[in-house]
Enzyme design. Structure first.
Site, PDB file in Angstrom:
ATOM      1  N   ASP A  80       0.841  -1.211   0.000  1.00 52.94           N
ATOM      2  CA  ASP A  80       0.000   0.000   0.000  1.00 52.94           C
ATOM      3  C   ASP A  80       0.871   1.254   0.000  1.00 52.94           C
ATOM      4  O   ASP A  80       0.545   2.244  -0.640  1.00 52.94           O
ATOM      5  CB  ASP A  80      -0.917   0.023   1.233  1.00 52.94           C
ATOM      6  N   LEU A 118     -13.791  -1.071  -2.218  1.00 53.11           N
ATOM      7  CA  LEU A 118     -14.194  -0.070  -1.224  1.00 53.11           C
ATOM      8  C   LEU A 118     -13.078   0.936  -0.984  1.00 53.11           C
ATOM      9  O   LEU A 118     -11.901   0.591  -1.047  1.00 53.11           O
ATOM     10  CB  LEU A 118     -14.490  -0.763   0.105  1.00 53.11           C
ATOM     11  N   GLU A 136     -20.034  -4.384   9.657  1.00 56.50           N
ATOM     12  CA  GLU A 136     -19.658  -5.806   9.661  1.00 56.50           C
ATOM     13  C   GLU A 136     -18.145  -5.912   9.470  1.00 56.50           C
ATOM     14  O   GLU A 136     -17.510  -4.975   8.987  1.00 56.50           O
ATOM     15  CB  GLU A 136     -20.399  -6.587   8.571  1.00 56.50           C
ATOM     16  N   LYS A 151     -14.538  -6.666   7.918  1.00 59.17           N
ATOM     17  CA  LYS A 151     -14.011  -6.804   6.557  1.00 59.17           C
ATOM     18  C   LYS A 151     -13.168  -8.077   6.551  1.00 59.17           C
ATOM     19  O   LYS A 151     -12.071  -8.111   7.115  1.00 59.17           O
ATOM     20  CB  LYS A 151     -13.180  -5.591   6.163  1.00 59.17           C
ATOM     21  N   ARG A 154     -13.383 -11.623  -8.413  1.00 59.93           N
ATOM     22  CA  ARG A 154     -13.519 -10.225  -8.823  1.00 59.93           C
ATOM     23  C   ARG A 154     -12.620  -9.917 -10.030  1.00 59.93           C
ATOM     24  O   ARG A 154     -12.987  -9.152 -10.900  1.00 59.93           O
ATOM     25  CB  ARG A 154     -13.141  -9.299  -7.668  1.00 59.93           C
ATOM     26  N   LYS A 183      -9.944   0.643   8.263  1.00 58.55           N
ATOM     27  CA  LYS A 183      -8.955  -0.431   8.399  1.00 58.55           C
ATOM     28  C   LYS A 183      -8.325  -0.445   9.793  1.00 58.55           C
ATOM     29  O   LYS A 183      -8.144   0.604  10.410  1.00 58.55           O
ATOM     30  CB  LYS A 183      -7.847  -0.242   7.351  1.00 58.55           C
ATOM     31  N   CYS A 190      21.574 -23.481  29.448  1.00 58.67           N
ATOM     32  CA  CYS A 190      22.768 -23.091  30.194  1.00 58.67           C
ATOM     33  C   CYS A 190      22.894 -24.087  31.345  1.00 58.67           C
ATOM     34  O   CYS A 190      21.907 -24.396  32.019  1.00 58.67           O
ATOM     35  CB  CYS A 190      22.574 -21.672  30.721  1.00 58.67           C
ATOM     36  N   CYS A 206      23.551 -19.180  37.732  1.00 55.29           N
ATOM     37  CA  CYS A 206      23.485 -18.236  36.609  1.00 55.29           C
ATOM     38  C   CYS A 206      22.529 -17.101  37.000  1.00 55.29           C
ATOM     39  O   CYS A 206      21.349 -17.350  37.271  1.00 55.29           O
ATOM     40  CB  CYS A 206      22.976 -18.960  35.358  1.00 55.29           C
TER      41      CYS A 206
HETATM   42  O1  I6G Z   1     -14.489  -5.745  -0.725  1.00 68.28           O
HETATM   43  C1  I6G Z   1     -15.570  -5.671   0.035  1.00 68.28           C
HETATM   44  C2  I6G Z   1     -15.566  -6.256   1.265  1.00 68.28           C
HETATM   45  C3  I6G Z   1     -16.686  -6.189   2.068  1.00 68.28           C
HETATM   46  C4  I6G Z   1     -16.712  -4.974  -0.426  1.00 68.28           C
HETATM   47  C5  I6G Z   1     -17.846  -4.891   0.403  1.00 68.28           C
HETATM   48  C6  I6G Z   1     -17.798  -5.524   1.663  1.00 68.28           C
HETATM   49  O2  I6G Z   1     -18.892  -5.412   2.394  1.00 68.28           O
HETATM   50  C7  I6G Z   1     -18.880  -5.999   3.658  1.00 68.28           C
HETATM   51  N1  I6G Z   1     -18.942  -4.227  -0.008  1.00 68.28           N
HETATM   52  C8  I6G Z   1     -18.930  -3.619  -1.187  1.00 68.28           C
HETATM   53  C9  I6G Z   1     -20.124  -2.875  -1.594  1.00 68.28           C
HETATM   54  C10 I6G Z   1     -17.815  -3.686  -2.017  1.00 68.28           C
HETATM   55  N2  I6G Z   1     -16.726  -4.350  -1.649  1.00 68.28           N
HETATM   56  C11 I6G Z   1     -17.803  -3.011  -3.298  1.00 68.28           C
END
Ligand code: I6G
Length: 666
Positions: free
Chosen positions: A36, A82, A113, A115, A136, A313, A425, A431
């Site tokens: 990155d 994203l 939620e 990632k 993808r 992140k 040792c 020691c």
């Molecule tokens: O890459 C992604 C991981 C998780 C995502 C995502 C995601 O939602 C929990 N949601 C979208 C709409 C996109 N990528 C484009």
């Protein structure tokens, strides 16, 4: 001096090579954070010199070309990625942009939620039947992995119910659990094959197999988080739509929640980050999406990212650095362990300058040399470790690590018995390093819990030769202590009081505090539950007899017998008993309590500190252990129990909470 134009050209070549290794070979050479940074540096330079931007620059495309061996699939709706928020400020900016665009004063609702760290796929269902699965790829064209996806247990081949749209494209992540990853890597290594670098690469490598029978043997999981083409309009909000997917048999995240406003997002992020290490799958952040689909439509998307969603992140857990030296440390039991001194680097938000290498076999297996560039991983409270060497970057002068012949602390011979990984040792308690470590262990929170007796102080006491063995601690005087560096009369008085308090303890803590090899807390508890007191344990001369105690095997029994056979150990214990150490708390007739002999694992947040509850359970005669197995009787679960709860369910272990416990004891 290289010019900016040369740097741009160099960055492009480097990034292209990394893209190839990552997307095509599933074998990245460097951690994501380093990649990155390279991309960001190129983006910044290109922003400074727009005339130098070329259409073939890696910044101008989403990476991930499909492999030629697979059929290509053109996504009917692009699979864009994203945008990321690396900091709280960037998340606040995202929220501000959303609020400004929507322009109304209602609190903004998001879904939140984890990632997942896997690879994105699209599953196409027609009339409820899975007809295609595609990666993808570059977002426009992916690879047809239908045959492989069909082998994943959590991908339904036919949707449940009947109210699904005729055409439904589900988007989600294929990933591998950490436990599955450990299993598969062990298997690969046992068969002399190269292990995967991490669960994500394992997932990608497993899904992108030409032979679906191989994929079928890999523990892959699918989790849906969105959709592509739909033959009917979805409902009104993201959350409800995902719940509908779930009713059709598509797994969605158990952690999915609706949250309100920026504060709701931040709270969710902080809470999940705390539990990150307890999950059985890797995640690299949290995804927030506007919940109302009408709001999503109003915000729209750029060519690269939706404007209605963001990935906040976590700090990277893997980084690149250099091994500047490998030194050897001497532990409590004399084990001589190599420790890598690293060029200090931020990993997971903390500066890391050292990493354990465990033993010389590990150094040889990983082929770590002084001067090497290595990938370091630090997860949660776990000690940083060197994952692997980036061999492509090894300098010609890299130096092989050798085990010292003499102890670096006391000069005694270092001995490595045939067939053993650990070198020791031979100086024993002569020691200073072993003495210091033994005292540290004795005073530690889970042993005698002597508050205020920290590492630095023990160091001074050993250097001054005021503490050669634990009993010496109880003969320290106020004058002695008050005269030490960074010690006033008040701290010295407090320490003496803590020493006095520590004399009333449990038998299990005392046995654990002795630091006998392989005798951890669970073994100490088992011994304490079977013997009346220290004299009885010391008289148990027969390893066979000790092995009759549940949970104690031949190795531990031999260590125990060996320890008590040594005159100087028995005398050291006598001297401790002579200063008045006793266990008034362990005299309950434990066999009478309903928890006597039960094995309990604790998870989650309880009403009192965990150590306190553990002590209390032990006094009821229970054995408290750290990991679940079929032999565990109960999992005592508090708030946010994490993956142990699922594991207990899978093993058929009874899950109880504090109220159940109280009821049992009534
Ligand atoms: O890459 C992604 C991981 C998780 C995502 C995502 C995601 O939602 C929990 N949601 C979208 C709409 C996109 N990528 C484009």
């Amino acid at each position: 001096m290289i010019t900016d134009a040369q740097r741009i050209a160099h960055l492009r070549t480097t990034i292209r090579q990394h893209n190839h290794r990552y997307y095509v070979l599933d074998d990245p050479e460097i951690p994501d954070a380093e990649y990155d940074r390279l991309v960001r540096e190129l983006q910044t330079l290109e922003a400074d010199y727009p005339a130098l931007v070329t259409p073939d620059s890696p910044t101008q495309r989403v990476a991930g070309q499909p492999r030629p061996e697979f059929q290509h699939v053109r996504h009917r709706l692009p699979m864009i990625s994203l945008d990321n928020a690396m900091t709280d400020e960037q998340l606040a900016e995202f929220h501000q942009r959303v609020a400004t665009t929507l322009g109304n004063s209602d609190p903004i609702r998001y879904t939140a939620e984890p990632k997942l760290d896997g690879l994105a796929v699209s599953l196409r269902y027609e009339k409820g039947i899975l007809v295609q699965a595609a990666t993808r790829g570059d977002g426009t064209t992916g690879e047809d992995v239908t045959h492989n996806a069909r082998t994943i247990q959590t991908v339904p081949l036919r949707l449940l119910g009947e109210d699904w749209p005729e055409i439904l494209e589900v988007r989600g992540e294929v990933y591998m659990t950490r436990s599955g990853f450990a299993r598969i890597n062990e298997h690969l290594q046992r068969n002399g094959q190269k292990p995967f670098a991490n669960p994500r690469n394992a997932a990608a490598g497993s899904l992108r197999q030409l032979d679906a029978r191989i994929t079928a043997r890999r523990p892959l999981v699918f989790c849906g988080y969105g959709w592509g083409e739909l033959s009917v309009a979805p409902g009104e909000n993201q959350y409800a739509m995902l719940q509908r997917l779930a009713t059709w048999g598509i797994p969605v995240s158990e952690e999915l929640q609706q949250v309100a406003g920026l504060d709701g997002c931040r709270d969710y992020f902080v809470a999940l980050e705390q539990r990150r290490d307890a999950l059985d799958y890797d995640i690299d952040g949290v995804v927030f999406k506007l919940d109302r689909l009408a709001d999503q439509a109003q915000l729209g998307a750029t060519t690269h990212h939706p404007r209605w969603a963001i990935a906040r992140k976590f700090p990277a857990q893997e980084e690149l650095t250099e091994v500047q030296a490998v030194e050897f440390q001497v532990g409590r039991t004399g084990a001589v362990t190599p420790v890598a001194r690293l060029r200090p680097i931020q990993v997971g938000g903390v500066t890391v300058a050292n990493a354990t290498l465990h033993n010389l076999d590990e150094v040889i297996r990983k082929d770590v040399r002084v001067g090497d560039t290595v990938i370091v991983r630090r997860a949660g409270d776990v000690i940083p470790e060197i994952l692997r060497v980036v061999s492509e970057r090894r300098p010609a002068a890299a130096r092989i690590v050798e085990l010292p012949r003499q102890c670096p602390v006391c000069g005694a011979d270092v001995i490595r018995p045939e067939g053993e990984a650990i070198a020791r040792c031979s100086g024993g308690l002569y020691c200073p390093a072993q003495r210091r470590e033994a005292l540290k262990h004795f005073a530690s929170r889970r042993a005698m819990n002597i508050e205020g007796l920290g590492e630095r102080l023990i160091e001074q006491l050993v250097t001054l030769d005021w503490a050669r063995e634990p009993a010496d601690l109880y003969h320290l005087t106020l004058e002695q202590l008050a005269g030490l560096e960074r010690m006033g009369a008040k701290s010295a008085t407090n320490l003496l009081a803590a020493l006095e308090r520590s004399k009333s303890t449990t038998l299990a803590r005392f046995i654990f505090a002795l630091g006998i090899r392989e005798v951890g807390e669970a073994t100490a508890q088992a011994l304490a539950a079977c013997f009346d007191g220290m004299p009885a344990i010391m008289q148990a001369e027969e390893a066979d007899f000790i092995q009759l105690i549940e949970g104690i095997g031949p190795v531990v029994a031999a260590h125990l017998v060996g320890f008590f056979a040594q005159e100087h150990n028995r005398e050291a214990i006598e001297r401790l008993l002579a200063v008045g150490i006793q266990w008034p708390l362990s005299v309950l007739p434990v066999s009478a309590t309903p928890l006597a002999g039960k094995t309990i694992v604790i998870t989650g947040t309880l009403s009192r500190p965990r150590d306190e509850i553990k002590d209390w359970l032990q006094r009821q005669g229970a054995r408290v252990t750290g990991s679940l197995s079929k032999k565990t009787d109960y999992l005592l679960a508090g708030d946010a129990p994490g993956s142990k709860r699922d594991a207990a369910q899978a093993l058929g272990v009874q899950i109880i909470d504090e109220a159940d416990l109280a009821a049992m004891l009534e």
